[in-house]
Scaffold this motif. Structure first.
Motif, PDB file in Angstrom:
ATOM      1  N   LEU A 136       0.706  -1.270   0.308  1.00 16.34           N
ATOM      2  CA  LEU A 136      -0.021  -0.156  -0.192  1.00 16.34           C
ATOM      3  C   LEU A 136       0.739   1.136   0.249  1.00 16.34           C
ATOM      4  N   ARG A 137       0.202   2.285  -0.331  1.00 18.44           N
ATOM      5  CA  ARG A 137       0.996   3.655  -0.706  1.00 18.44           C
ATOM      6  C   ARG A 137       1.233   5.050   0.865  1.00 18.44           C
ATOM      7  N   VAL A 138      -0.836   4.028   1.076  1.00 18.58           N
ATOM      8  CA  VAL A 138      -1.594   4.778   1.933  1.00 18.58           C
ATOM      9  C   VAL A 138      -1.341   4.399   2.882  1.00 18.58           C
ATOM     10  N   LYS A 139      -1.216   5.204   4.322  1.00 16.65           N
ATOM     11  CA  LYS A 139      -1.094   4.101   5.589  1.00 16.65           C
ATOM     12  C   LYS A 139      -2.455   4.189   6.128  1.00 16.65           C
ATOM     13  N   ARG A 140      -3.753   4.592   5.820  1.00 17.56           N
ATOM     14  CA  ARG A 140      -4.664   4.535   6.481  1.00 17.56           C
ATOM     15  C   ARG A 140      -5.343   4.607   5.188  1.00 17.56           C
ATOM     16  N   PRO A 141      -5.832   3.148   4.315  1.00 11.61           N
ATOM     17  CA  PRO A 141      -7.104   3.562   3.724  1.00 11.61           C
ATOM     18  C   PRO A 141      -7.972   3.370   3.097  1.00 11.61           C
ATOM     19  N   ASN A 142      -9.219   4.045   2.787  1.00 15.22           N
ATOM     20  CA  ASN A 142     -10.537   3.117   3.054  1.00 15.22           C
ATOM     21  C   ASN A 142     -10.480   2.237   2.241  1.00 15.22           C
ATOM     22  N   VAL A 143     -11.545   1.081   2.924  1.00 10.74           N
ATOM     23  CA  VAL A 143     -11.260  -0.563   2.147  1.00 10.74           C
ATOM     24  C   VAL A 143     -12.899   0.235   2.080  1.00 10.74           C
ATOM     25  N   LEU A 144     -13.245  -1.280   0.897  1.00 14.81           N
ATOM     26  CA  LEU A 144     -14.287  -1.213   0.397  1.00 14.81           C
ATOM     27  C   LEU A 144     -14.211  -2.357   0.239  1.00 14.81           C
ATOM     28  N   PHE A 145     -14.995  -3.235   0.638  1.00 15.49           N
ATOM     29  CA  PHE A 145     -14.565  -5.395   0.598  1.00 15.49           C
ATOM     30  C   PHE A 145     -15.979  -5.831   0.157  1.00 15.49           C
ATOM     31  N   ILE A 146     -15.465  -5.618  -1.104  1.00 16.40           N
ATOM     32  CA  ILE A 146     -17.268  -6.005  -2.042  1.00 16.40           C
ATOM     33  C   ILE A 146     -17.032  -7.891  -2.023  1.00 16.40           C
ATOM     34  N   ILE A 147     -17.874  -8.408  -1.726  1.00 14.12           N
ATOM     35  CA  ILE A 147     -18.661  -9.974  -1.496  1.00 14.12           C
ATOM     36  C   ILE A 147     -19.580 -10.271  -2.319  1.00 14.12           C
ATOM     37  N   LEU A 148     -18.593 -10.968  -3.173  1.00 13.95           N
ATOM     38  CA  LEU A 148     -19.445 -11.708  -4.681  1.00 13.95           C
ATOM     39  C   LEU A 148     -20.484 -12.850  -5.065  1.00 13.95           C
ATOM     40  N   LEU A 204      -8.618   1.004  -0.836  1.00 16.64           N
ATOM     41  CA  LEU A 204      -7.714  -0.309  -1.591  1.00 16.64           C
ATOM     42  C   LEU A 204      -9.464  -1.622  -1.658  1.00 16.64           C
ATOM     43  N   VAL A 205      -9.531  -1.869  -2.510  1.00 16.36           N
ATOM     44  CA  VAL A 205     -10.642  -2.707  -2.894  1.00 16.36           C
ATOM     45  C   VAL A 205     -10.395  -4.261  -2.949  1.00 16.36           C
ATOM     46  N   VAL A 206     -11.231  -4.741  -1.783  1.00 16.58           N
ATOM     47  CA  VAL A 206     -11.197  -6.308  -1.572  1.00 16.58           C
ATOM     48  C   VAL A 206     -12.602  -6.666  -2.275  1.00 16.58           C
ATOM     49  N   LEU A 207     -11.506  -7.522  -3.260  1.00 12.57           N
ATOM     50  CA  LEU A 207     -12.865  -8.806  -4.584  1.00 12.57           C
ATOM     51  C   LEU A 207     -12.771  -9.814  -4.026  1.00 12.57           C
ATOM     52  N   VAL A 208     -14.109 -10.774  -3.509  1.00  8.21           N
ATOM     53  CA  VAL A 208     -13.767 -12.487  -3.478  1.00  8.21           C
ATOM     54  C   VAL A 208     -15.097 -12.486  -2.888  1.00  8.21           C
ATOM     55  N   ALA A 209     -15.360 -14.171  -3.388  1.00  7.58           N
ATOM     56  CA  ALA A 209     -16.533 -14.521  -3.295  1.00  7.58           C
ATOM     57  C   ALA A 209     -16.679 -15.157  -2.128  1.00  7.58           C
ATOM     58  N   ASP A 210     -17.755 -15.200  -2.139  1.00  9.65           N
ATOM     59  CA  ASP A 210     -18.509 -15.426  -0.967  1.00  9.65           C
ATOM     60  C   ASP A 210     -18.218 -17.453  -0.656  1.00  9.65           C
ATOM     61  N   HIS A 211     -18.809 -17.939  -1.110  1.00  7.81           N
ATOM     62  CA  HIS A 211     -18.649 -19.190  -2.183  1.00  7.81           C
ATOM     63  C   HIS A 211     -18.811 -19.278  -2.793  1.00  7.81           C
ATOM     64  N   GLY A 212     -18.147 -20.668  -3.839  1.00 12.42           N
ATOM     65  CA  GLY A 212     -18.419 -21.173  -4.957  1.00 12.42           C
ATOM     66  C   GLY A 212     -19.940 -22.090  -5.572  1.00 12.42           C
ATOM     67  N   HIS A 213     -20.049 -22.315  -6.994  1.00 15.20           N
ATOM     68  CA  HIS A 213     -20.782 -23.482  -7.437  1.00 15.20           C
ATOM     69  C   HIS A 213     -20.648 -24.447  -8.142  1.00 15.20           C
ATOM     70  N   PRO A 214     -21.467 -24.736  -7.806  1.00 13.46           N
ATOM     71  CA  PRO A 214     -21.392 -26.781  -8.493  1.00 13.46           C
ATOM     72  C   PRO A 214     -20.999 -26.441  -9.750  1.00 13.46           C
ATOM     73  N   LEU A 215     -22.423 -24.916 -10.503  1.00 13.01           N
ATOM     74  CA  LEU A 215     -22.336 -25.097 -12.247  1.00 13.01           C
ATOM     75  C   LEU A 215     -21.172 -24.435 -12.761  1.00 13.01           C
ATOM     76  N   PRO A 216     -20.955 -24.805 -13.543  1.00 13.87           N
ATOM     77  CA  PRO A 216     -21.587 -25.072 -14.293  1.00 13.87           C
ATOM     78  C   PRO A 216     -21.557 -26.997 -14.503  1.00 13.87           C
ATOM     79  N   TYR A 217     -20.433 -27.587 -14.008  1.00 16.03           N
ATOM     80  CA  TYR A 217     -19.912 -29.112 -14.557  1.00 16.03           C
ATOM     81  C   TYR A 217     -20.761 -29.565 -13.408  1.00 16.03           C
ATOM     82  N   ASP A 218     -21.697 -29.176 -12.208  1.00 11.03           N
ATOM     83  CA  ASP A 218     -22.859 -29.936 -11.230  1.00 11.03           C
ATOM     84  C   ASP A 218     -21.365 -30.618 -10.568  1.00 11.03           C
ATOM     85  N   ASP A 219     -20.009 -30.071 -10.106  1.00 14.98           N
ATOM     86  CA  ASP A 219     -19.380 -30.685  -9.812  1.00 14.98           C
ATOM     87  C   ASP A 219     -20.205 -31.363  -8.372  1.00 14.98           C
ATOM     88  N   PRO A 220     -19.534 -32.355  -7.569  1.00  9.81           N
ATOM     89  CA  PRO A 220     -19.223 -33.640  -6.963  1.00  9.81           C
ATOM     90  C   PRO A 220     -19.347 -31.975  -5.733  1.00  9.81           C
TER      91      PRO A 220
END
Length: 612
Positions: free
Chosen positions: A261-273, A477-493
């Motif tokens: 980081l180049r900022v000591k106390r940046p804003n943090v935008l935590f995006i859950i997809l 600082l923007v954080v991008l992360v998923a809440d979980h994956g998915h069995p689709l499109p291949y119907d994973d076990p």
């Protein structure tokens, strides 16, 4: 004599009045804490508590309502006497539980729930705990409450004061209708999500939230979950050995993590997809063309290419992300507000560091008890479905993602800095409805899912383009992360690692290092620690996380599925079935040591959950 048509609604009202009185007694008994509340707090406690009062009143009323229905068909039944005895018995039982709750809250700090079940085998400890209680005072309260409401029932709500003024078949239909209508207050209304403790959580003061609970409703709810939350079914080794093995997994090497980081106390935008599987993300080896904006952000920022969700449900992923806490197999800690009060929260850390905190979600925060969890995290502001216009909703969940992002952009432009803002999307959840033309052809569920992921990516891209033009972008600082994956499109076990692999990307104007990929294997539980380390904020309470940007002596990822777990190390994957007591999948090169580490993690993490 009054007409019987009025009786069922009045009987329901009788119990609502009782629970309002019980809440008043609770507040008076704990007067020292109640005095700290404002008048608005007190008003909110009663108004929000009514929904749980209605719910349990419906449960209590169900048997008398069915008895009345039965007597319309079989007039010889002594229904009036039965309802009277039933009501008096329930009154006494609830009043005894009420006074037990009054005193136990003084010592425990939470409302009566299934916890006393843990002491049935040790009655001596129970007696010792009650030794200092003011038994006489509590007995007077229970007796007085029972007597007052028994008299109220006798002279106003007793069924013998009402007469049948219809043919038995007409009244049978009316009685059946009233019985059926009880389902509505039982589940808390017409909304999609059945009622839970979250509906009364509104304050940063835990006592205010606890006061809004309907004690017998809370007791019933936790009793139904008792076996899931009080017993650890996973005993592969001695507790001490499991603890030692887990400690070995978190043994820190010399910290060589670089600062990005180049900022000591940046804003943090935590995006859950929502449901963002790596299978649709080209930069992670997935299908091209589905998430072009996310892929662009990955190329411009720092992308963690081997990250796995800790579970397969939204509420489980949220706790793993925001509290760095492992997921449970057959239940979820978020269901129990008493337990989540003991979790660390990213929002609390940021708030203590002087950040303004907010949470945005287009759906209902009552879903899966999320509101109580977030309230325990002490967010300054919670925005959900009810803060968006109804015309912006899809048919099932709430506001579409582009509407959500528009609101976030609008608010952040006036937000005090630095801010920590969490944004949770929802449009890529089934039924996968989107407000723009479909990008990909096909009517299969997998095609709809792909289009919904594309739509969220489109909305995200629009948001980022506009955010770059704002004054706060260069220090964010923007954080991008998923809440979980998915069995689709291949119907994973259910156990397959491809179902759990998700994106984790850092981007934003505050980022100094860009265009990097990090291939360290990690889980969602590692994200909070990684983030806090970069910001020089305390991360020691997040004991289940590692700094993914530092060298690790044993890189691993751990996730659970329904009564099983998977443990991943570089190039090696083992999935274990806790019911069959054997591996479902054991990849090439997997050693007995790796499997034992996975068992130790499963056992020790669930034991930690049980003990909270």
């Amino acid at each position: 004599m009054k007409r019987s048509l009025l009786y069922q609604p009045l009987y329901f009202l009788f119990w609502v009045l009782y629970f309002i009185a019980a809440r008043t007694i609770f507040l008076l008994y704990h007067d020292n804490r109640t005095q700290e509340l404002s008048q608005n707090d007190l008003w909110t406690i009663f108004t929000k508590g009514l929904r749980l009062d209605f719910s349990f009143s419906a449960y209590v009323s169900a048997i008398p309502f069915l008895a009345i229905l039965a007597t319309t068909l079989f007039p010889g039944l002594l229904v009036r006497k039965f309802i009277r005895l039933y009501t008096y018995s329930v009154l006494v039982l609830l009043s005894v539980l009420m006074v037990a709750d009054l005193e136990l809250y003084t010592y425990w700090g939470f409302r009566l729930d299934s916890t006393p079940m843990q002491y049935l085998n040790t009655p001596g400890e129970m007696a010792a705990s009650a030794a200092g209680a003011p038994i006489l005072l509590l007995s007077i309260i229970a007796l007085a409450t029972s007597l007052v409401f028994a008299l109220l029932f006798r002279f106003t709500f007793d069924y013998k004061n009402y007469h049948l003024n219809f043919s038995k078949f007409t009244y049978a239909g009316i009685a059946l209708l009233f019985s059926a209508l009880l389902v509505l207050p039982m589940r808390g209304g017409w909304q999609q999500i059945p009622i839970n403790q979250s509906v009364v959580y509104f304050s940063e003061n835990p006592y205010a939230n606890h006061a809004g609970l309907n004690m017998p409703w809370n007791l019933m709810d936790t009793m139904l979950k008792y076996n899931e939350e009080t017993r650890n079914p996973y005993h592969y080794m001695d507790h001490e050995e499991a603890a030692r093995k887990v400690a070995e997994l978190y043994t820190a090497t010399a910290d060589s993590s670089e600062k990005i980081l180049r900022v000591k106390r940046p804003n943090v935008l935590f995006i859950i997809l929502e449901s963002y599987t790596a299978k649709f993300i080209e930069s992670l080896g997935g299908e091209p063309g589905v998430t072009p904006n996310l892929d662009q952000l990955a190329s411009e920022g720092i992308s963690f290419t081997k990250l796995y969700s800790s579970g397969d449900r939204s509420e489980k992923g949220m706790v793993a992300l925001l509290s760095g806490y492992p997921v449970q197999t057959t239940t979820s800690i978020i269901k129990n507000p008493k337990k989540t009060e003991k979790l660390p929260h990213l929002s609390q850390v940021f708030k203590q560091a002087g950040y303004g905190t907010s949470y945005y979600y287009g759906g209902e925060l009552e879903f899966a008890n999320i509101r109580s969890y977030l309230q325990n995290g002490k967010y300054d502001r919670l925005i959900d479905k009810h803060d968006f216009p109804a015309e912006s909703y899809n048919s099932k969940w709430g506001a579409h993602d582009h509407v959500l992002f528009e609101r976030v952009l609008q608010d952040l432009n006036t937000e005090k800095q630095p801010f920590f803002s969490t944004v949770y999307t929802l449009s890529s959840h089934e039924p996968f409805e989107i407000p723009i033309p479909a990008k990909f052809k096909g009517d299969k569920t997998s095609d709809k899912f792909k289009n919904s992921v594309y739509y969220t990516d489109w909305a995200l891209g629009q948001f980022i383009d506009q955010a770059r033009q704002q004054t706060w972008w260069d220090s964010t600082l923007v954080v991008l992360v998923a809440d979980h994956g998915h069995p689709l499109p291949y119907d994973d076990p259910n156990y397959r690692s491809t179902k759990f692999r998700i994106p984790f990307i850092l981007t934003g104007g505050a980022l100094a290092e860009k265009g990097h990929t990090i291939e360290t294997i990690g889980s969602q539980t590692d994200i909070a620690t990684t983030l806090l380390y970069q910001l020089d904020l305390p991360y020691q309470d997040f004991k289940w996380g590692r700094n993914l940007m530092a060298k690790s002596s044993y890189p691993f990822a751990f996730y659970v599925f329904r009564d099983g777990f998977t443990f991943i190390t570089p190039g090696k994957v083992v999935s274990y079935d806790n019911i069959g007591k054997k591996p479902i999948l054991k990849g090439k090169g997997v050693t007995r040591e790796q499997l034992e580490y996975g068992k130790a993690y499963m056992q020790y993490s669930f034991e930690d959950f049980v003990r909270k």
